[in-house]
Design a protein around this motif. Sequence first.
Motif, PDB file in Angstrom:
ATOM      1  N   GLN A 173       0.826  -1.200   0.000  1.00 56.78           N
ATOM      2  CA  GLN A 173       0.000   0.000   0.000  1.00 56.78           C
ATOM      3  C   GLN A 173       0.869   1.262   0.000  1.00 56.78           C
ATOM      4  OE1 GLN A 173      -2.466  -0.538   3.485  1.00 56.78           O
ATOM      5  NE2 GLN A 173      -4.141  -1.431   2.284  1.00 56.78           N
ATOM      6  N   ALA A 174       1.984   1.223   0.741  1.00 60.63           N
ATOM      7  CA  ALA A 174       2.887   2.372   0.778  1.00 60.63           C
ATOM      8  C   ALA A 174       3.550   2.598  -0.582  1.00 60.63           C
ATOM      9  CB  ALA A 174       3.950   2.176   1.860  1.00 60.63           C
ATOM     10  N   VAL A 175       3.901   1.490  -1.260  1.00 61.77           N
ATOM     11  CA  VAL A 175       4.494   1.600  -2.599  1.00 61.77           C
ATOM     12  C   VAL A 175       3.489   2.225  -3.563  1.00 61.77           C
ATOM     13  CG1 VAL A 175       5.300   0.289  -4.602  1.00 61.77           C
ATOM     14  CG2 VAL A 175       6.133  -0.288  -2.314  1.00 61.77           C
ATOM     15  N   LEU A 176       2.253   1.729  -3.546  1.00 61.58           N
ATOM     16  CA  LEU A 176       1.222   2.268  -4.428  1.00 61.58           C
ATOM     17  C   LEU A 176       0.932   3.731  -4.106  1.00 61.58           C
ATOM     18  CD1 LEU A 176      -1.265  -0.752  -4.531  1.00 61.58           C
ATOM     19  CD2 LEU A 176       0.376  -0.051  -6.291  1.00 61.58           C
ATOM     20  N   GLY A 177       0.932   4.053  -2.814  1.00 61.62           N
ATOM     21  CA  GLY A 177       0.712   5.442  -2.419  1.00 61.62           C
ATOM     22  C   GLY A 177       1.824   6.352  -2.904  1.00 61.62           C
ATOM     23  N   THR A 178       3.064   5.867  -2.812  1.00 59.88           N
ATOM     24  CA  THR A 178       4.210   6.650  -3.292  1.00 59.88           C
ATOM     25  C   THR A 178       4.119   6.885  -4.794  1.00 59.88           C
ATOM     26  OG1 THR A 178       5.612   5.739  -1.542  1.00 59.88           O
ATOM     27  CG2 THR A 178       6.730   6.730  -3.433  1.00 59.88           C
ATOM     28  N   MET A 179       3.743   5.844  -5.538  1.00 60.95           N
ATOM     29  CA  MET A 179       3.583   5.982  -6.981  1.00 60.95           C
ATOM     30  C   MET A 179       2.477   6.971  -7.318  1.00 60.95           C
ATOM     31  SD  MET A 179       3.974   1.942  -8.046  1.00 60.95           S
ATOM     32  CE  MET A 179       3.498   2.265  -9.747  1.00 60.95           C
TER      33      MET A 179
ATOM     34  N   LEU B 294      22.945  13.444 -10.578  1.00 60.84           N
ATOM     35  CA  LEU B 294      22.482  14.262  -9.462  1.00 60.84           C
ATOM     36  C   LEU B 294      20.958  14.299  -9.436  1.00 60.84           C
ATOM     37  CD1 LEU B 294      23.514  16.061  -7.148  1.00 60.84           C
ATOM     38  CD2 LEU B 294      23.328  18.004  -8.697  1.00 60.84           C
ATOM     39  N   ALA B 295      20.348  14.384 -10.613  1.00 62.97           N
ATOM     40  CA  ALA B 295      18.890  14.356 -10.680  1.00 62.97           C
ATOM     41  C   ALA B 295      18.350  13.020 -10.173  1.00 62.97           C
ATOM     42  CB  ALA B 295      18.438  14.600 -12.121  1.00 62.97           C
ATOM     43  N   ALA B 296      19.002  11.921 -10.565  1.00 58.20           N
ATOM     44  CA  ALA B 296      18.581  10.592 -10.115  1.00 58.20           C
ATOM     45  C   ALA B 296      18.707  10.475  -8.600  1.00 58.20           C
ATOM     46  CB  ALA B 296      19.423   9.521 -10.803  1.00 58.20           C
ATOM     47  N   PHE B 297      19.797  10.997  -8.060  1.00 63.65           N
ATOM     48  CA  PHE B 297      20.022  10.975  -6.610  1.00 63.65           C
ATOM     49  C   PHE B 297      18.925  11.752  -5.892  1.00 63.65           C
ATOM     50  CE2 PHE B 297      22.452  12.922  -2.948  1.00 63.65           C
ATOM     51  CZ  PHE B 297      22.465  11.774  -2.174  1.00 63.65           C
ATOM     52  N   GLY B 298      18.606  12.930  -6.392  1.00 65.11           N
ATOM     53  CA  GLY B 298      17.577  13.753  -5.768  1.00 65.11           C
ATOM     54  C   GLY B 298      16.213  13.096  -5.793  1.00 65.11           C
ATOM     55  N   LEU B 299      15.828  12.560  -6.939  1.00 62.25           N
ATOM     56  CA  LEU B 299      14.531  11.897  -7.051  1.00 62.25           C
ATOM     57  C   LEU B 299      14.455  10.678  -6.135  1.00 62.25           C
ATOM     58  CD1 LEU B 299      14.037  12.166 -10.901  1.00 62.25           C
ATOM     59  CD2 LEU B 299      12.502  13.126  -9.175  1.00 62.25           C
ATOM     60  N   THR B 300      15.554   9.938  -6.031  1.00 58.90           N
ATOM     61  CA  THR B 300      15.567   8.761  -5.159  1.00 58.90           C
ATOM     62  C   THR B 300      15.399   9.151  -3.700  1.00 58.90           C
ATOM     63  OG1 THR B 300      16.990   7.560  -6.713  1.00 58.90           O
ATOM     64  CG2 THR B 300      16.894   6.733  -4.456  1.00 58.90           C
ATOM     65  N   LEU B 301      16.128  10.177  -3.267  1.00 58.56           N
ATOM     66  CA  LEU B 301      15.983  10.648  -1.888  1.00 58.56           C
ATOM     67  C   LEU B 301      14.539  11.039  -1.586  1.00 58.56           C
ATOM     68  CD1 LEU B 301      19.157  12.888  -1.374  1.00 58.56           C
ATOM     69  CD2 LEU B 301      18.589  10.826  -0.107  1.00 58.56           C
ATOM     70  N   THR B 302      13.922  11.759  -2.512  1.00 63.96           N
ATOM     71  CA  THR B 302      12.558  12.220  -2.289  1.00 63.96           C
ATOM     72  C   THR B 302      11.578  11.052  -2.242  1.00 63.96           C
ATOM     73  OG1 THR B 302      13.066  14.293  -3.425  1.00 63.96           O
ATOM     74  CG2 THR B 302      10.753  13.750  -3.125  1.00 63.96           C
ATOM     75  N   LEU B 303      11.725  10.101  -3.146  1.00 62.62           N
ATOM     76  CA  LEU B 303      10.818   8.954  -3.166  1.00 62.62           C
ATOM     77  C   LEU B 303      10.981   8.083  -1.925  1.00 62.62           C
ATOM     78  CD1 LEU B 303      11.024   8.007  -6.944  1.00 62.62           C
ATOM     79  CD2 LEU B 303       9.079   9.019  -5.737  1.00 62.62           C
ATOM     80  N   VAL B 304      12.213   7.954  -1.433  1.00 59.97           N
ATOM     81  CA  VAL B 304      12.434   7.215  -0.182  1.00 59.97           C
ATOM     82  C   VAL B 304      11.737   7.928   0.974  1.00 59.97           C
ATOM     83  CG1 VAL B 304      14.191   6.589   1.529  1.00 59.97           C
ATOM     84  CG2 VAL B 304      14.569   6.075  -0.887  1.00 59.97           C
ATOM     85  N   TRP B 305      11.857   9.249   0.996  1.00 61.13           N
ATOM     86  CA  TRP B 305      11.183  10.059   2.030  1.00 61.13           C
ATOM     87  C   TRP B 305       9.677   9.783   1.997  1.00 61.13           C
ATOM     88  CZ3 TRP B 305      12.574  15.440   4.069  1.00 61.13           C
ATOM     89  CH2 TRP B 305      11.476  16.070   4.661  1.00 61.13           C
ATOM     90  N   ILE B 306       9.067   9.886   0.812  1.00 59.31           N
ATOM     91  CA  ILE B 306       7.620   9.705   0.682  1.00 59.31           C
ATOM     92  C   ILE B 306       7.214   8.295   1.111  1.00 59.31           C
ATOM     93  CG2 ILE B 306       5.683   9.644  -0.931  1.00 59.31           C
ATOM     94  CD1 ILE B 306       7.145  11.789  -2.561  1.00 59.31           C
ATOM     95  N   TYR B 307       7.976   7.288   0.688  1.00 58.85           N
ATOM     96  CA  TYR B 307       7.645   5.915   1.043  1.00 58.85           C
ATOM     97  C   TYR B 307       7.676   5.717   2.553  1.00 58.85           C
ATOM     98  CZ  TYR B 307       7.975   0.889   1.669  1.00 58.85           C
ATOM     99  OH  TYR B 307       7.764  -0.409   2.105  1.00 58.85           O
ATOM    100  N   MET B 308       8.712   6.230   3.212  1.00 58.73           N
ATOM    101  CA  MET B 308       8.828   6.064   4.662  1.00 58.73           C
ATOM    102  C   MET B 308       7.672   6.744   5.383  1.00 58.73           C
ATOM    103  SD  MET B 308      11.373   4.174   5.555  1.00 58.73           S
ATOM    104  CE  MET B 308      11.529   4.633   7.269  1.00 58.73           C
ATOM    105  N   GLU B 309       7.321   7.966   4.964  1.00 56.83           N
ATOM    106  CA  GLU B 309       6.210   8.669   5.600  1.00 56.83           C
ATOM    107  C   GLU B 309       4.886   7.968   5.310  1.00 56.83           C
ATOM    108  OE1 GLU B 309       6.391  11.035   7.791  1.00 56.83           O
ATOM    109  OE2 GLU B 309       8.574  10.980   7.622  1.00 56.83           O
ATOM    110  N   MET B 310       4.747   7.449   4.097  1.00 57.19           N
ATOM    111  CA  MET B 310       3.527   6.733   3.737  1.00 57.19           C
ATOM    112  C   MET B 310       3.394   5.459   4.564  1.00 57.19           C
ATOM    113  SD  MET B 310       0.979   7.216   1.516  1.00 57.19           S
ATOM    114  CE  MET B 310       1.664   8.167   0.154  1.00 57.19           C
ATOM    115  N   LEU B 311       4.484   4.720   4.726  1.00 61.23           N
ATOM    116  CA  LEU B 311       4.454   3.489   5.515  1.00 61.23           C
ATOM    117  C   LEU B 311       4.146   3.791   6.976  1.00 61.23           C
ATOM    118  CD1 LEU B 311       4.908   0.416   5.445  1.00 61.23           C
ATOM    119  CD2 LEU B 311       7.337   0.844   5.897  1.00 61.23           C
TER     120      LEU B 311
END
Length: 286
Positions: free
Chosen positions: A158-164, A260-277
């Motif tokens: 559910q957290a993965v789907l929410g992040t997407m 650098l763009a890939a790094f930034g997007l990954t950090l943000t998506l990890v943040w969202i996933y953790m908060e969603m979970l």
Amino acid sequence: MRSSNPVFSRRGFSRDTGYAGFNAPPQAGGAANPYAGTNPYAQGGNPYAQDPQQATQAPPQYAPQTRPMTMDDVVARTGMTLGTVIAGATVGWLFLTQSLGFAVGAALVAMVLALVQSFKRKPSPVLILAYAALEGIFLGALSGYINMLPNMHGAPMQAVLGTMAVFVAMLVAYKTRIVRVTARFTRFVMIAAMGFVLLSLVNVLFMAFGGGEGLGFRSGGLGIVFGIVGVVLGALFLALDFKQVEDGIAYGAPREESWLAAFGLTLTLVWIYMEMLRLISILRGD
């Protein structure tokens, strides 16, 4: 001014210019190009320009054989980075759900690697991919452990789907200009995020030394509100990421900056996933 926090410091491709490294969009009539000294073919650095005034004209002019960053570069590097996170998460889910100590160690090393990358003037693919692998191991082990708890089966999915869903919604909002990234918008997001992180750290300290639930930011009604705020902040950071990519391409950023763009997007998506979970865990009462 660059922040020591990797979540903040990597905003934008510019080096030591603008608020927290964030650059204003290219403007016709003379906006300075932050890549004039890094990419010889970017606007402002064309070695074939005959008129000095060409250095400040927009849109950027490229020599025929240049290879500035493109959207394909960003998509490819982001896919590699997120793919590494998924591979690490698979290992953590399958083998480390009973060894959270090791997973936490991987998370700490990943944090150190992220900090090192944030201080480097150039992106390092090795550091970024190593961070992605270790962060993935932690996320996989934590998610697998949570999935085995009572009433929590299926929560990670559910957290993965929410992040997407958050990613797609913010991308649409950005592309349709419902969300516009301005200097004021950027300042607001940065200040709000710093306040959020500070409150989270204070809450952890109260939990460590006072016991219990600390200030109550991670449970009950207040925890739900705090979790929603965390997800919203992550979504707003996605808008900054999209703007970062858009400006980098418009300015003619060197191809390596796509990491650098890939790094930034990954950090943000990890943040969202953790908060969603975390939010789903609170809503399920665990």
